[in-house]
Scaffold this motif. Sequence first.
Motif, PDB file in Angstrom:
ATOM      1  N   ASN A  94      44.286  54.836  35.586  1.00  0.00           N
ATOM      2  CA  ASN A  94      44.157  53.380  35.587  1.00  0.00           C
ATOM      3  C   ASN A  94      44.013  52.900  37.026  1.00  0.00           C
ATOM      4  OD1 ASN A  94      44.408  50.591  35.403  1.00  0.00           O
ATOM      5  ND2 ASN A  94      45.951  50.680  33.784  1.00  0.00           N
ATOM      6  N   ARG A  95      42.845  52.330  37.341  1.00  0.00           N
ATOM      7  CA  ARG A  95      42.569  51.873  38.701  1.00  0.00           C
ATOM      8  C   ARG A  95      42.532  50.344  38.803  1.00  0.00           C
ATOM      9  NH1 ARG A  95      37.021  54.727  39.285  1.00  0.00           N
ATOM     10  NH2 ARG A  95      37.079  54.470  37.024  1.00  0.00           N
ATOM     11  N   THR A  96      43.021  49.681  37.770  1.00  0.00           N
ATOM     12  CA  THR A  96      42.958  48.219  37.733  1.00  0.00           C
ATOM     13  C   THR A  96      43.688  47.589  38.909  1.00  0.00           C
ATOM     14  OG1 THR A  96      42.874  48.299  35.320  1.00  0.00           O
ATOM     15  CG2 THR A  96      43.394  46.177  36.315  1.00  0.00           C
ATOM     16  N   ASN A  97      44.836  48.168  39.296  1.00  0.00           N
ATOM     17  CA  ASN A  97      45.608  47.577  40.401  1.00  0.00           C
ATOM     18  C   ASN A  97      44.873  47.707  41.736  1.00  0.00           C
ATOM     19  OD1 ASN A  97      46.066  50.389  40.219  1.00  0.00           O
ATOM     20  ND2 ASN A  97      47.909  50.230  41.477  1.00  0.00           N
ATOM     21  N   LEU A  98      44.046  48.744  41.898  1.00  0.00           N
ATOM     22  CA  LEU A  98      43.270  48.894  43.126  1.00  0.00           C
ATOM     23  C   LEU A  98      42.206  47.798  43.203  1.00  0.00           C
ATOM     24  CD1 LEU A  98      44.536  51.782  42.528  1.00  0.00           C
ATOM     25  CD2 LEU A  98      42.598  52.697  43.804  1.00  0.00           C
ATOM     26  N   ARG A  99      41.570  47.578  42.082  1.00  0.00           N
ATOM     27  CA  ARG A  99      40.544  46.548  42.013  1.00  0.00           C
ATOM     28  C   ARG A  99      41.149  45.161  42.234  1.00  0.00           C
ATOM     29  NH1 ARG A  99      36.361  46.581  36.965  1.00  0.00           N
ATOM     30  NH2 ARG A  99      35.197  44.687  37.411  1.00  0.00           N
ATOM     31  N   ARG A 100      42.317  44.933  41.637  1.00  0.00           N
ATOM     32  CA  ARG A 100      42.992  43.635  41.774  1.00  0.00           C
ATOM     33  C   ARG A 100      43.418  43.401  43.227  1.00  0.00           C
ATOM     34  NH1 ARG A 100      47.015  44.451  38.520  1.00  0.00           N
ATOM     35  NH2 ARG A 100      45.833  43.866  36.659  1.00  0.00           N
ATOM     36  N   PHE A 101      43.845  44.457  43.902  1.00  0.00           N
ATOM     37  CA  PHE A 101      44.257  44.343  45.309  1.00  0.00           C
ATOM     38  C   PHE A 101      43.102  43.841  46.163  1.00  0.00           C
ATOM     39  CE2 PHE A 101      44.672  45.972  49.600  1.00  0.00           C
ATOM     40  CZ  PHE A 101      45.994  45.692  49.919  1.00  0.00           C
ATOM     41  N   LEU A 102      41.908  44.410  45.974  1.00  0.00           N
ATOM     42  CA  LEU A 102      40.756  43.975  46.759  1.00  0.00           C
ATOM     43  C   LEU A 102      40.285  42.586  46.345  1.00  0.00           C
ATOM     44  CD1 LEU A 102      38.565  47.164  47.272  1.00  0.00           C
ATOM     45  CD2 LEU A 102      40.159  46.076  48.852  1.00  0.00           C
ATOM     46  N   LYS A 103      40.466  42.241  45.086  1.00  0.00           N
ATOM     47  CA  LYS A 103      40.133  40.868  44.660  1.00  0.00           C
ATOM     48  C   LYS A 103      41.050  39.874  45.363  1.00  0.00           C
ATOM     49  CE  LYS A 103      39.550  37.795  40.709  1.00  0.00           C
ATOM     50  NZ  LYS A 103      40.202  36.664  41.374  1.00  0.00           N
ATOM     51  N   ASP A 104      42.342  40.188  45.439  1.00  0.00           N
ATOM     52  CA  ASP A 104      43.284  39.296  46.131  1.00  0.00           C
ATOM     53  C   ASP A 104      42.918  39.161  47.612  1.00  0.00           C
ATOM     54  OD1 ASP A 104      44.648  38.973  43.765  1.00  0.00           O
ATOM     55  OD2 ASP A 104      46.249  40.401  44.264  1.00  0.00           O
ATOM     56  N   TYR A 105      42.517  40.258  48.221  1.00  0.00           N
ATOM     57  CA  TYR A 105      42.097  40.229  49.629  1.00  0.00           C
ATOM     58  C   TYR A 105      40.869  39.338  49.796  1.00  0.00           C
ATOM     59  CZ  TYR A 105      39.624  41.915  53.797  1.00  0.00           C
ATOM     60  OH  TYR A 105      38.931  42.003  54.980  1.00  0.00           O
ATOM     61  N   THR A 106      39.889  39.511  48.922  1.00  0.00           N
ATOM     62  CA  THR A 106      38.672  38.701  48.991  1.00  0.00           C
ATOM     63  C   THR A 106      38.980  37.222  48.756  1.00  0.00           C
ATOM     64  OG1 THR A 106      37.443  40.600  48.136  1.00  0.00           O
ATOM     65  CG2 THR A 106      36.312  38.481  48.125  1.00  0.00           C
ATOM     66  N   ASP A 107      39.821  36.948  47.789  1.00  0.00           N
ATOM     67  CA  ASP A 107      40.208  35.561  47.520  1.00  0.00           C
ATOM     68  C   ASP A 107      40.905  34.952  48.730  1.00  0.00           C
ATOM     69  OD1 ASP A 107      39.180  35.726  44.975  1.00  0.00           O
ATOM     70  OD2 ASP A 107      41.116  36.032  43.992  1.00  0.00           O
ATOM     71  N   ASN A 108      41.697  35.757  49.422  1.00  0.00           N
ATOM     72  CA  ASN A 108      42.429  35.271  50.587  1.00  0.00           C
ATOM     73  C   ASN A 108      41.490  34.888  51.727  1.00  0.00           C
ATOM     74  OD1 ASN A 108      44.887  34.930  52.327  1.00  0.00           O
ATOM     75  ND2 ASN A 108      43.977  36.686  53.391  1.00  0.00           N
ATOM     76  N   ILE A 109      40.530  35.770  52.052  1.00  0.00           N
ATOM     77  CA  ILE A 109      39.649  35.439  53.174  1.00  0.00           C
ATOM     78  C   ILE A 109      38.672  34.316  52.790  1.00  0.00           C
ATOM     79  CG2 ILE A 109      39.838  37.714  54.239  1.00  0.00           C
ATOM     80  CD1 ILE A 109      37.052  38.356  53.189  1.00  0.00           C
ATOM     81  N   SER A 110      38.320  34.204  51.513  1.00  0.00           N
ATOM     82  CA  SER A 110      37.426  33.111  51.124  1.00  0.00           C
ATOM     83  C   SER A 110      38.151  31.774  51.140  1.00  0.00           C
ATOM     84  CB  SER A 110      36.833  33.375  49.736  1.00  0.00           C
ATOM     85  OG  SER A 110      37.834  33.402  48.745  1.00  0.00           O
ATOM     86  N   ALA A 111      39.486  31.790  50.918  1.00  0.00           N
ATOM     87  CA  ALA A 111      40.274  30.559  50.988  1.00  0.00           C
ATOM     88  C   ALA A 111      40.644  30.207  52.424  1.00  0.00           C
ATOM     89  CB  ALA A 111      41.544  30.713  50.148  1.00  0.00           C
ATOM     90  N   LYS A 112      40.868  31.225  53.240  1.00  0.00           N
ATOM     91  CA  LYS A 112      41.335  31.024  54.612  1.00  0.00           C
ATOM     92  C   LYS A 112      40.191  30.661  55.564  1.00  0.00           C
ATOM     93  CE  LYS A 112      44.126  33.431  58.109  1.00  0.00           C
ATOM     94  NZ  LYS A 112      44.859  34.704  58.406  1.00  0.00           N
TER      95      LYS A 112
END
Length: 351
Positions: A90-108
């Motif tokens: 199950n690699r869902t948490n890896l994908r979610r981690f990078l989504k959170d990172y992307t969401d962070n830089i797009s918001a910041k």
Amino acid sequence: MKRILTSWLAMKSYELMERTLKVYIYKDGNKPIFHQPILKGLYAAEGWFMKLMEENKQFVVKDPAKAHLFYMPFSARMLEFSLYVRNSHNRTNLRRFLKDYTDNISAKYRYFNRTGGADHFLVACHDWAPYETRHHMEYCIKALCNSDVTQGFKIGRDVALPETYVRSVKNPQRDLGGKPPQERHILAFYAGNMHGYLRQILLKHWKDKDPDMKIFGPMPHGVASKMSYIQHMKSSKYCICPKGYEVNSPRVVEAIFYECVPVIISDNFVPPFFEVLDWDAFSLILAEKDIPNLKNILVSVPEEKYVKLQLGIRRVQKHFLWHTKPLKYDLFHMTLHSIWYNRVFQINVRR
């Protein structure tokens, strides 16, 4: 002297990159997943690019407003090492981690959202990178070792990153080179783990079947076996590069490193730098269905053509080498140029 790059447009693009390109590197993200390059082993390509990019003074700018491209410096290998639950499948948490990172830089920052990430790029050598970066990084330029068109790799946007097995961090060119054509007495060589279905087929047809075809499974572990592997590559005319679980294989660059003509057997694989290098000038690319006829194909290559292929390897070898201090047209610059080239291509297509 023959031109290094195959087209006038590529030459001009490289020159323009060296004169004008500016890259902003996001400081966000913590070690070990971010800003901690791995410089040895199978996944070294993403680490060497990260190290050299973050140390660079020619292209890197501190002011993002001056940047043409934005680099997201994470390690796909360290993402797996840090977060993957072993044997969970199950690699869902890896994908979610990078989504959170992307969401962070797009918001910041305001830069990601203005292009949907089209002027942002990532460099990842792990097989799972296409899955981990899907959707939330969909419009980014992805430099991937796993350059499989059936897994979302987009020709004209994404970049095929050479998979390089680095054995020495202090001297990444250690053991470079091989015997001249007239001293290569082995027709074809392969040794490696039985990853994926294709290598099983290769061994079924050629292991212990023909003295000219040195086709093995895994070599015994130890220093002697490593030297034997290297010496086989240095002494063979052709090095067989079948895909593993995924389309990519470090043997392609290893073959170039040891001046052995690579025989690439991997349907759907996009060769690195194909937009600027003529792979027909220094390699053979065969279909997977050609394995039963492999020896006939190799012996049918005229000696004159083989010598030209081997000479072609020596001409392009510089493009596949890491240096502790980058040199013009080396692997760092060629990877960065492909990213730049594809970004320029995207802009021109939209116009």
